[in-house]
Structures are given as C-alpha cells and as structure tokens.
Design an enzyme around this catalytic site. Sequence first.
Site, PDB file in Angstrom:
ATOM      1  N   GLU A  54      50.194  68.763  35.058  1.00 26.47           N
ATOM      2  CA  GLU A  54      50.439  67.190  34.050  1.00 26.47           C
ATOM      3  C   GLU A  54      49.245  66.681  33.831  1.00 26.47           C
ATOM      4  OE1 GLU A  54      54.924  65.981  34.867  1.00 26.47           O
ATOM      5  OE2 GLU A  54      53.742  65.460  36.530  1.00 26.47           O
ATOM      6  N   HIS A  89      47.350  63.159  38.725  1.00 25.92           N
ATOM      7  CA  HIS A  89      48.029  62.643  39.948  1.00 25.92           C
ATOM      8  C   HIS A  89      47.103  62.296  40.980  1.00 25.92           C
ATOM      9  CE1 HIS A  89      52.225  63.623  38.695  1.00 25.92           C
ATOM     10  NE2 HIS A  89      51.806  64.603  38.318  1.00 25.92           N
ATOM     11  N   ASP A 121      49.707  61.039  46.161  1.00 23.10           N
ATOM     12  CA  ASP A 121      49.829  61.165  44.950  1.00 23.10           C
ATOM     13  C   ASP A 121      49.154  59.837  44.414  1.00 23.10           C
ATOM     14  OD1 ASP A 121      50.889  61.331  42.110  1.00 23.10           O
ATOM     15  OD2 ASP A 121      51.848  63.059  43.162  1.00 23.10           O
TER      16      ASP A 121
END
Length: 606
Positions: free
Chosen positions: A352, A281, A228
């Site tokens: 996201e 990410h 990540d």
Amino acid sequence: MTYARLYAALLAVASTIAAVQVNPLPAPRNITWGNSGPKPLSDVTLRAERDTEDSVLTNAWDRTWETIISLDWTPAGVEAPIPKFDEFPTSTPSASASASAAAKRKRDAVPLRFVDVDVEDWNADLQHGVDESYTLDAKDGSGAIEITAKTVWGALHAFTTLQQLVISDGHGRLIIEQPVHIEDAPLYPYRGIMVDTGRNFISVPKLYEQLDGMALSKLNVLHWHLDDTQSWPVHIDAYPQMTKDAYSTRETYSHDDLRNVVAYARARAIRVIPEVDMPAHSASGWQQVDPEIVACANSWWSNDNWPLHTAVQPNPGQLDIINPKTYEVVRNVYEELSGIFDDNWFHVGGDEIQPNCYNFSSYVTEWFQEDPSRTYNDLMQHWIDTAVPIFESVSESRRLIMWEDVVLNTEHADDVPTDIVMQSWNNGLENIDKLTERGYDVIVSSSDFMYLDCGRGGYVTNDDRYNVQDNPTPDTPNFNYGGIGGSWCAPYKTWQRIYNYDFTLNLTDAQAEHVIGATAPLWSEQVDDVNVSNLFWPRAAALAELVWSGNRDANGNKRTTLFTQRILNFREYLVANGVMAATLVPKYCLQHPHACDLNYDQTALY
Ligand SMILES: *[C@@H]1O[C@H](CO)[C@@H](O)[C@H](O)[C@H]1NC(C)=O
Ligand SMILES: *[C@@H]1O[C@H](CO)[C@@H](O)[C@H](O)[C@H]1NC(C)=O
Ligand SMILES: *[C@@H]1O[C@H](CO)[C@@H](O)[C@H](O)[C@H]1NC(C)=O
Ligand SMILES: CC(=O)N[C@H]1CO[C@H](CO)[C@@H](O)[C@@H]1O
C-alpha cells in the site's frame, strides 16, 4: 431414508457399529476406528528415549495430561461418519446379546497406562518445512498408546490429537471410545494467523491465548504485525525513544515479553514470524528517531478528496525511500529484532504505497526532478535494491516475506527477487494465479475469504454516510443496507466461507507447488484484548483444517457437512481450554446434529 433419520437411528445403536462421539479438529488425514469397545486410560505416563525434565516433549505431555484430567471432557454433539446405506443396521441387537458383548469388552479392556513416543530425529529445529507427521495407535491388548514421529514437533501434534480423543465416559472414567489408528501429516507447511498489535495493543496473556487455540488446531505460524502508523509498541535498545509512540508505557513489549511469546509458541510447535511493515504504514516510532525519515506524517489523509489522499486510513506516514538515514535506522531496528525472533523467516511488509505521500518529502521530489524519466516503479525498485540486502544480511538462512503489492500494484518494483515469499491478499484466485505463474512462493490470505476483521462497519469517525433515515428496499441498497456499511472488505467471513475456499483452483500442478499455505489476518483497528479471541476463534479453526487435511473427503467431495459438528464441538473445547471463541449457533444445533442445516438433502455440499 434421509441422512437426518439415519443419524437418529445411528445414535440409538451406536455401540454396535463403532460410531464415535469425537473426531479431532483438524480431521487427521487418515483415521481408522476399531469396533471392540472403549479403551480406559489411567495415569498415563510418558515413555520416550529422551524425556528429560526440560524437554519440549515432556512439558507438552504434562500439559496434555493435565488438560485431559482437569477437563474430564464430554463432547456435546455427536460426530459420526455418515454410514453407507448398506452398512446401516436394520434392527437393534437384542438386550441379552448386547449385555454379553459389553461384559466381554469389560474383561478385555486393558487400561492404557503409557504413551510411548518414538521420535526419529530429536534435533530437527522448528523451521519452515520441518516434518510434522506422526502416527498414533491405541490398540487392543496393549497397555500403551503408541506414537511415532519424525520430529518432536510431529509428536506434539500427536498429543493435541490424543487430547481430543480422550473423553469422560460419564462415570468417572476416561476413555478412548474405540481402538484407533491414525496416520497424519499436514497438506501445507505454512499454516498461520496474523495478529496486529499496531492499531491496538494486545497483551502478552492474550497472545498466549491465541497460541493455545493455534496449538489445539495445529496452526504453526503466528504472523505478528508488530507496528503500524498508529503506534510502535516494541522496545528497541538502539532507539528507546521509539516507544514514546506506544499508546502508553504499559502498552509496550519488552525484549523479555517478545522472547516469552516466542518461547511459549515454540513449546507448542508454533513459529513466530514478526512483521515490521515498511516502507508504507510507517510513522509511529520511526518519527521519534528522526522526523526526516518519515514522509507525510503530518498531512491530512484526505479520503474526502481522494485524488490528494496520502494514506488509505488515518494516520498517514511512509518511510522516506531516498533519505539515506532511513536505511541506517531500518538496519538497526531490523538487526535488533532479528536477534530476538530466531525464526529464519521475517516479514518486511511492502504493501500500500501511496504516491501522494512522497510529495511531502524533499528527498523524493528532488530525486524525481533530477531525472524526469523516473517513476514510482523506479522508486519502489530503489527501496528493494537498498533494503533487501540489509534484510538478507543477518544470516544465510534468512528468507523474506512481503505483501504482494510490491510486485502487483501500480506502484510495484519491476525486479523483485523470486525467492521472496509473497503474501496474497487481493483479488482471490486471480492474484494467486499471477504470483505463482511468475514463480513466487505464495501464502494465501485472500481478503474476500480469510480477513477476519471484515464486515463490522467502518471505524472512521464523522462519517455522514451513516446519517440516513430512509429504509431502502433490496432494489435500492444504500451504504447501510445492502451496501458495505463502511467495511471495505464486507461482509464478515463466516467459517463456511473460509472452509470452502479452494485456493488452488485452476492452477497448474507447477503453480500449485508454489502455494505453501495460508494465513488468516485479523487487522486490529476494532480489535483489542476484549474481543481478539472472539474474532479469531473458532473461525481460524476452519482455516486450520483447510490447510492441514483439506475440505474434501477421499472421493474429492466437499466435506463441510461433516465438518459442522467438528467445528461446533471444537468451539466448546476452545472455551473449555480458556480460548474465548465466539458462539456460532444456538446450542440446540450442536446438540441436534444437522437439525439446523439449510438443506434437508445432506449431500448438498458433497
Ligand atoms: C489409511 O490407513 C489404513 C490403515 O493403515 C490403510 O489401510 C489405508 O490405506 C489408509 N488410507 C489412506 C487413504 O492412506
Ligand atoms: C503530488 O504530486 C503530483 C505530481 O506533481 C501531483 O499530481 C499530485 O496531485 C500531488 N499530490 C498532492 C497531494 O499534492
Ligand atoms: C476454473 O476453470 C473452469 C474451467 O476452465 C472455469 O469454468 C471456471 O470459471 C474457472 N474458475 C475460476 C474461479 O477461475
Ligand atoms: C467490546 C466489543 O466490541 N466486542 C465485540 C468484539 O467483536 C465481537 C465479534 O464481532 C462482538 O461480538 C463483540 O461485541
């Protein structure tokens, strides 16, 4: 008469009505117990058409038998089917009658010395949709346990069932309590948990421990969120500098480590599906190759001034969607990992995206300036159009998984191929409905039901919301009391919450066909070797039964009441097998079935 009293009476006369102390988890689809008495086992040997030394089957049997012998297991609590009223005996049998019945059983009990395994297709690979069904018989008069399976992988599931059927009789003998016939197969082909080694590192032995728990509960997919923004733990030959962003040189995975995890999993009928989360990410690792392929890595994440936020959590970073160099690096990393993870499926993230982050990319801002009609949807479409052909090029059987955001969020791409599997994590049933309606195959990971990291407070530091001295009433909740306490997906998801999730509710049959299973994620901002097992287990076992045989009985009624003793016992069994599962109840509740129920009415959940 109440069920609780029925239970007590049932125990007193257990032998006369063939009640059994164990039922494996997940409950088999169809299990039929006989009533002629215990079947002893002695030095059970595997007999199979192919049982060479190095075969998956032989190794699995050796492990199974070794575990049976070394555990000499006695279940702590009693699981017995709730008897129908008319089946319930009204008096205990006379002492002499039961003594002579016991003597007869002893004479008749032929020890089980063999396990005969009949596999139809020895070559079926462990890939999505492989047949995992099996039958298992421990019959009277037969000296062998008989297992049939379409594939080796089904036979392995039969072993983990058998392992949970064999118990110690308390006098140094291993027994199966009654003759038993099982016909079993999973409801869903995709049954997983997700481990995150990007936020914190999880060691290879701890990953093995999770795989042990998965094998016992017949979960068949380890979704491995490798990296990540916070760290990149995976060694990449093409770019060895990427692991400069591992937490330390010891907190890295070599190619051998990765291959060992894949092999350990495969030996237990578990697929490992890696995830490299892209384009959001992403910072650690990538930025070591070229800082220009990562946008906003050095920005303030800005949750304190939300309109300017560049990430939903520290630290920020997203792959630059317009910089052509991004795709060269993505290709090399992806192809190298595809050579190690041999599953046909690969997870490429897609969740996201934060628009503000790309204000920090001159590539993206110029791209928007070139044509003012361009939107973030166009930007995401550019990612899909450029990256997906790279992802699909490694093999004809490659299938991709993405998080649902890529089609459902404000910054979605308008045209995402429908053969990409969507993992749904927001809005529960609503998003499952939307995705299946649009023809996507769906993996259910609804955060309100299946996120195992929720409800343990926030981890961001210098948080003034914790600096509260008042003691609010239920009518005036604050952040700490009655509020979310800093966990966006609070509260903690208990096993009952997970087990009762009817994730195909209100779908049409055609939509339900698109739900291929479920995965319980455990994001690891607050998780590492110290508590990873504790947080996965035994809650993942509630998911395991939900997706193997469901949460209802043959009449369509919820069977959570019966599942209680199953999961309480299974927790003890996990710990005995070295999987450090959390405590669910005072042990009293395990040893006194249903004494700790909320409702006196045992049918409350029916
Ligand atoms: C379960 O197995 C038994 C014994 O083979 C059979 O009679 C019964 O029909 C099966 N039940 C279901 C629901 O398949
Ligand atoms: C990014 O750019 C957009 C459009 O110019 C603007 O609305 C937004 O406030 C900017 N965000 C940041 C963090 O500067
Ligand atoms: C499912 O459908 C029923 C009947 O239309 C409805 O009452 C119920 O609210 C729906 N449940 C959900 C969670 O959508
Ligand atoms: C050291 C640590 O934080 N352990 C925690 C891990 O998570 C479990 C479950 O929430 C806690 O009980 C442990 O205290």
